[in-house]
Design a protein around this motif. Structure first.
Motif, PDB file in Angstrom:
ATOM      1  N   HIS A 282       0.876  -1.174   0.000  1.00  0.00           N
ATOM      2  CA  HIS A 282       0.000   0.000   0.000  1.00  0.00           C
ATOM      3  C   HIS A 282       0.909   1.218   0.000  1.00  0.00           C
ATOM      4  O   HIS A 282       1.810   1.341   0.832  1.00  0.00           O
ATOM      5  CB  HIS A 282      -0.919   0.027   1.224  1.00  0.00           C
ATOM      6  CG  HIS A 282      -1.778   1.247   1.236  1.00  0.00           C
ATOM      7  ND1 HIS A 282      -2.910   1.345   0.480  1.00  0.00           N
ATOM      8  CD2 HIS A 282      -1.622   2.426   1.875  1.00  0.00           C
ATOM      9  CE1 HIS A 282      -3.446   2.547   0.660  1.00  0.00           C
ATOM     10  NE2 HIS A 282      -2.679   3.223   1.506  1.00  0.00           N
TER      11      HIS A 282
ATOM     12  N   GLY B  17       3.922   7.433   2.488  1.00  0.00           N
ATOM     13  CA  GLY B  17       3.835   6.267   3.354  1.00  0.00           C
ATOM     14  C   GLY B  17       3.817   4.988   2.550  1.00  0.00           C
ATOM     15  O   GLY B  17       3.398   4.969   1.397  1.00  0.00           O
TER      16      GLY B  17
ATOM     17  N   GLU C   8       3.153   0.605   3.245  1.00  0.00           N
ATOM     18  CA  GLU C   8       2.822  -0.492   4.148  1.00  0.00           C
ATOM     19  C   GLU C   8       2.835  -1.792   3.359  1.00  0.00           C
ATOM     20  O   GLU C   8       2.139  -1.920   2.353  1.00  0.00           O
ATOM     21  CB  GLU C   8       1.445  -0.253   4.759  1.00  0.00           C
ATOM     22  CG  GLU C   8       1.087  -1.213   5.848  1.00  0.00           C
ATOM     23  CD  GLU C   8      -0.245  -0.851   6.482  1.00  0.00           C
ATOM     24  OE1 GLU C   8      -1.016  -1.782   6.752  1.00  0.00           O
ATOM     25  OE2 GLU C   8      -0.512   0.349   6.697  1.00  0.00           O
TER      26      GLU C   8
ATOM     27  N   THR D   4       2.225  -5.923   3.220  1.00  0.00           N
ATOM     28  CA  THR D   4       1.514  -7.036   3.832  1.00  0.00           C
ATOM     29  C   THR D   4       2.279  -8.298   3.496  1.00  0.00           C
ATOM     30  O   THR D   4       2.517  -8.591   2.322  1.00  0.00           O
ATOM     31  CB  THR D   4       0.067  -7.147   3.291  1.00  0.00           C
ATOM     32  OG1 THR D   4      -0.604  -5.911   3.517  1.00  0.00           O
ATOM     33  CG2 THR D   4      -0.684  -8.277   3.967  1.00  0.00           C
TER      34      THR D   4
ATOM     35  N   ASP E 195       8.876  -8.905   8.084  1.00  0.00           N
ATOM     36  CA  ASP E 195       8.236  -7.819   8.821  1.00  0.00           C
ATOM     37  C   ASP E 195       9.196  -6.710   9.246  1.00  0.00           C
ATOM     38  O   ASP E 195       8.973  -5.541   8.948  1.00  0.00           O
ATOM     39  CB  ASP E 195       7.504  -8.396  10.039  1.00  0.00           C
ATOM     40  CG  ASP E 195       6.637  -7.368  10.726  1.00  0.00           C
ATOM     41  OD1 ASP E 195       5.832  -6.719  10.038  1.00  0.00           O
ATOM     42  OD2 ASP E 195       6.777  -7.216  11.953  1.00  0.00           O
TER      43      ASP E 195
ATOM     44  N   LYS F 237       9.263  -2.963   7.562  1.00  0.00           N
ATOM     45  CA  LYS F 237       8.929  -1.799   8.389  1.00  0.00           C
ATOM     46  C   LYS F 237      10.055  -0.777   8.309  1.00  0.00           C
ATOM     47  O   LYS F 237       9.807   0.432   8.236  1.00  0.00           O
ATOM     48  CB  LYS F 237       8.709  -2.218   9.837  1.00  0.00           C
ATOM     49  CG  LYS F 237       7.387  -2.889  10.085  1.00  0.00           C
ATOM     50  CD  LYS F 237       7.276  -3.282  11.555  1.00  0.00           C
ATOM     51  CE  LYS F 237       6.000  -4.042  11.828  1.00  0.00           C
ATOM     52  NZ  LYS F 237       5.966  -4.537  13.221  1.00  0.00           N
TER      53      LYS F 237
ATOM     54  N   SER G  90       9.968   1.002   4.973  1.00  0.00           N
ATOM     55  CA  SER G  90       8.856   1.954   4.988  1.00  0.00           C
ATOM     56  C   SER G  90       9.223   3.234   5.714  1.00  0.00           C
ATOM     57  O   SER G  90       8.929   4.344   5.249  1.00  0.00           O
ATOM     58  CB  SER G  90       7.617   1.315   5.637  1.00  0.00           C
ATOM     59  OG  SER G  90       7.197   0.206   4.890  1.00  0.00           O
TER      60      SER G  90
ATOM     61  N   GLU H 287       9.718   7.103   3.871  1.00  0.00           N
ATOM     62  CA  GLU H 287       8.648   8.048   4.191  1.00  0.00           C
ATOM     63  C   GLU H 287       9.150   9.484   4.063  1.00  0.00           C
ATOM     64  O   GLU H 287      10.164   9.865   4.645  1.00  0.00           O
ATOM     65  CB  GLU H 287       8.140   7.805   5.612  1.00  0.00           C
ATOM     66  CG  GLU H 287       6.926   8.644   5.955  1.00  0.00           C
ATOM     67  CD  GLU H 287       6.352   8.284   7.314  1.00  0.00           C
ATOM     68  OE1 GLU H 287       5.936   9.212   8.021  1.00  0.00           O
ATOM     69  OE2 GLU H 287       6.326   7.085   7.658  1.00  0.00           O
TER      70      GLU H 287
END
Length: 87
Positions: free
Chosen positions: A17, A29, A31, A33, A37, A41, A44, A48
């Motif tokens: 996303h 931003g 994200e 899925t 993990d 993160k 991301s 940003e």
């Protein structure tokens, strides 16, 4: 703000996303899925607020193990796909 969902290929993540600025010049931003993990993160957080062109310049072509792509590379493809859709 432009919001876009991208289905990555050839990686563990199942969805990216993406939020871009209205003029598609900045990544607001990201994200992921699925996938790794902690690493995703971190990616991301690092991208940003960054210029979208710079994210593409740095991450495009990045590989993961024996794969010819990576989640980072797929993020660059998501940015390009979002830009193509709004053009």
């Amino acid at each position: 703000m432009i919001s876009f969902d991208y289905k990555p290929q050839g990686v563990c993540a199942r969805n990216i996303h993406l939020d871009l600025s209205d003029d598609d010049s900045k990544v607001l931003g990201v994200e992921f899925t699925g996938g790794c993990d902690g690493n995703l993160k971190a990616i991301s957080k690092l991208v940003e607020g960054a210029p979208a062109d710079r994210v593409i310049e740095v991450l495009a072509g990045n590989t993961c193990g024996m794969k010819k792509t990576s989640c980072a590379d797929q993020l660059t493809r998501a940015i390009e796909a979002a830009r193509a859709e709004i053009a």
